[in-house]
Design a protein around this motif. Structure first.
Motif, short mmCIF file in Angstrom:
data_model
loop_
_atom_site.label_atom_id
_atom_site.label_comp_id
_atom_site.label_asym_id
_atom_site.label_seq_id
_atom_site.Cartn_x
_atom_site.Cartn_y
_atom_site.Cartn_z
N SER A 8 0.37 -1.21 -0.14
CA SER A 8 -0.01 0.07 0.11
C SER A 8 0.39 1.20 0.02
O SER A 8 1.70 1.44 0.90
N ALA A 9 0.26 2.37 -1.16
CA ALA A 9 0.67 3.17 -0.56
C ALA A 9 0.54 4.38 0.38
O ALA A 9 0.77 5.18 1.47
N LEU A 10 -0.04 3.52 1.54
CA LEU A 10 -0.27 4.26 2.90
C LEU A 10 0.31 3.55 4.03
O LEU A 10 -0.16 3.56 5.16
N THR A 11 1.18 2.60 3.39
CA THR A 11 2.61 2.00 4.50
C THR A 11 4.02 2.73 4.57
O THR A 11 4.28 2.57 3.09
N PHE A 12 4.39 3.38 5.02
CA PHE A 12 5.69 4.06 5.02
C PHE A 12 6.91 3.15 5.25
O PHE A 12 6.91 2.77 6.43
N GLY A 13 7.05 2.48 4.68
CA GLY A 13 8.75 1.78 4.33
C GLY A 13 10.11 3.34 4.37
O GLY A 13 10.77 2.43 4.31
N ALA A 14 9.61 4.26 4.04
CA ALA A 14 10.58 5.24 3.88
C ALA A 14 9.92 6.64 3.98
O ALA A 14 8.47 6.37 3.76
N GLY A 15 10.94 7.64 4.30
CA GLY A 15 10.59 9.40 4.40
C GLY A 15 10.05 9.56 3.38
O GLY A 15 9.25 10.60 3.30
N GLU A 16 10.37 8.90 2.24
CA GLU A 16 10.04 9.88 1.25
C GLU A 16 8.22 9.58 0.62
O GLU A 16 7.73 10.20 -0.08
N SER A 17 7.99 7.81 1.60
CA SER A 17 6.92 7.42 1.04
C SER A 17 5.78 7.77 2.19
O SER A 17 4.41 8.47 1.96
N ARG A 18 6.03 8.73 2.62
CA ARG A 18 5.31 8.95 4.10
C ARG A 18 4.96 10.70 3.82
O ARG A 18 3.93 10.91 4.24
N LEU A 19 6.25 11.31 2.87
CA LEU A 19 5.95 12.77 2.60
C LEU A 19 5.12 12.74 2.16
O LEU A 19 3.87 13.61 1.81
N ILE A 20 4.55 11.73 0.53
CA ILE A 20 3.70 11.89 0.05
C ILE A 20 1.99 11.05 0.79
O ILE A 20 1.03 11.41 0.38
N GLY A 21 2.44 10.41 1.19
CA GLY A 21 0.68 9.40 2.30
C GLY A 21 0.56 11.25 3.14
O GLY A 21 -0.67 11.46 2.81
N GLU A 22 1.25 11.48 3.63
CA GLU A 22 0.71 12.87 4.42
C GLU A 22 0.09 13.93 3.20
O GLU A 22 -0.85 14.51 3.20
N ILE A 23 0.49 14.18 2.53
CA ILE A 23 -0.23 15.20 1.12
C ILE A 23 -1.82 14.41 1.16
O ILE A 23 -2.25 15.04 1.06
N PHE A 24 -1.39 13.22 0.60
CA PHE A 24 -2.83 12.29 0.34
C PHE A 24 -4.14 12.41 1.59
O PHE A 24 -4.94 13.00 1.46
N TRP A 25 -3.33 12.52 2.96
CA TRP A 25 -4.75 12.61 3.91
C TRP A 25 -4.96 13.94 4.04
O TRP A 25 -5.86 14.30 4.25
N ILE A 26 -4.12 14.98 3.75
CA ILE A 26 -4.26 16.41 4.00
C ILE A 26 -5.46 16.26 2.88
O ILE A 26 -6.60 17.24 3.43
N LEU A 27 -5.44 15.85 2.00
CA LEU A 27 -5.59 16.51 0.31
C LEU A 27 -7.62 15.91 0.63
O LEU A 27 -9.24 16.15 0.60
N VAL A 28 -7.15 14.34 0.96
CA VAL A 28 -8.81 13.84 1.49
C VAL A 28 -9.63 14.26 3.01
O VAL A 28 -10.82 14.71 2.44
N ALA A 29 -8.55 15.29 4.06
CA ALA A 29 -9.17 15.67 5.39
C ALA A 29 -10.22 16.73 4.36
O ALA A 29 -10.88 17.43 4.15
N ALA A 30 -9.11 17.44 3.44
CA ALA A 30 -10.39 19.07 2.82
C ALA A 30 -11.13 18.63 1.87
O ALA A 30 -12.69 19.22 1.44
N GLY A 31 -11.36 17.72 1.34
CA GLY A 31 -12.64 16.86 0.05
C GLY A 31 -13.52 16.94 1.80
O GLY A 31 -14.74 16.95 0.64
#
Ligand code: CUA
Length: 308
Positions: A8-31
């Motif tokens: 999953s793109a929402l499981t974070f095995g690296a800081g780089e994927s966490r960075l992308i995942g955080e943006i995803f959650w912010i956009l989901v919350a805003a939506g």
């Protein structure tokens, strides 16, 4: 115990994927917030008492506010949010980090490590030491593919005739699944990659074992592999070097999947695969070997399964 595999793109095995995942959650919350606001306004329009001159004035405010100002603000915020981490995501790994060359082919991944000035090849599987920056040099040998390991980093296109780069630092050990993220033909969905993030010592052992190659023996499967012509496409370094058209099979028996994710790698499935790969993977370039006697197919599968 069943092995945990991260897809999953929402499981974070690296800081780089966490960075992308955080943006995803912010956009989901805003939506979600916008949706709630919209529903509330709709209720107000249906059940409030919007009539007369003042209602018309208010409607104009809603149109300008909700139809122009609000979307401009929201789109600007989301552009800033998504562009801000790009320099970090596209930065090259520092010098001295591990370089891995990966090229995409229809439909598998050629993987090369630099060991003592030589290139050591494997396929559809990448080992990475945890906490060491990994620098991927990406290319394609036929059409455009896209390199994507959702739990570790973002996507990067692999373009014929060009080199692209992707860097990340894996922070958690485990098995991560990668997939091609750009439609590239009939078996695009069967272009899977397995990434094993392991401790430094385990990585060094794995790489040493891979670079030392296989050892010739007198297994009947080894002879059958050569006589049947498998060696013109596949290399088993140390025994049959040279074949470059298909995946390198030097450590094939230790891989979890075969046919870049077409099947799990076990003896019975490998036997079926060698006999008729096209029925398991549409468009695959490997020919079937239905003409070979069953015991010969089985002995090739046994020999390959023993290459570790
Ligand atoms: Cu390679 Cu899609």
């Amino acid at each position: 115990m069943r092995e945990v595999v991260h897809y999953s793109a929402l499981t974070f095995g690296a800081g780089e994927s966490r960075l992308i995942g955080e943006i995803f959650w912010i956009l989901v919350a805003a939506g979600a917030l916008i949706w709630i606001m919209f529903v509330a306004l709709k209720f107000y329009a249906l059940h409030g008492n919007p009539a007369g001159e003042s209602a018309r004035k208010r409607a104009r405010i809603y149109l300008i506010g909700g139809g122009v100002i609000f979307p401009v603000i929201m789109v600007t915020i989301s552009i800033i949010l998504t562009l801000r981490p790009l320099p970090q995501l596209l930065a090259r790994a520092p010098s001295g980090s591990l370089t891995i060359h990966v090229s995409g082919l229809q439909w598998w991944w050629r993987v090369r490590y630099e060991v003592g000035g030589k290139m050591v090849e494997t396929a559809n599987e990448i080992y990475l030491p945890v906490n060491r920056p990994a620098n991927f040099e990406l290319s394609s040998e036929d059409v455009i593919h896209s390199f994507w390991i959702p739990s570790l980093a973002g996507k990067m296109d692999m373009i014929p005739g060009r080199k692209t780069h992707l860097s990340f630092t894996p922070r958690k050990t485990g098995t991560y699944v990668g997939n091609c993220a750009e439609y590239c033909g009939a078996s695009h969905a069967l272009m899977r990659l397995e990434v094993k993030v392991v401790e430094e010592k385990e990585f060094e052992d794995w790489l040493r074992n891979l670079s030392s190659g296989a050892v010739p023996g007198n297994h009947p499967g080894e002879r059958a592999f050569a006589i049947s012509g498998c060696t013109s496409c596949h290399a088993v370094r140390g025994v049959f070097p040279g074949g470059e058209l298909g995946p390198d099979l030097t450590n094939f028996g230790s891989r979890r999947i075969l046919g870049a994710g077409a099947m799990r790698n076990d003896l019975e499935k490998l036997h079926r695969w060698i006999k008729d790969p096209k029925s398991h993977k549409p468009g695959v370039k490997m020919p079937g070997f239905k003409n070979l006697p069953e015991e010969e197919l089985m002995s090739i599968a046994e020999w390959l399964g023993g290459l570790r």
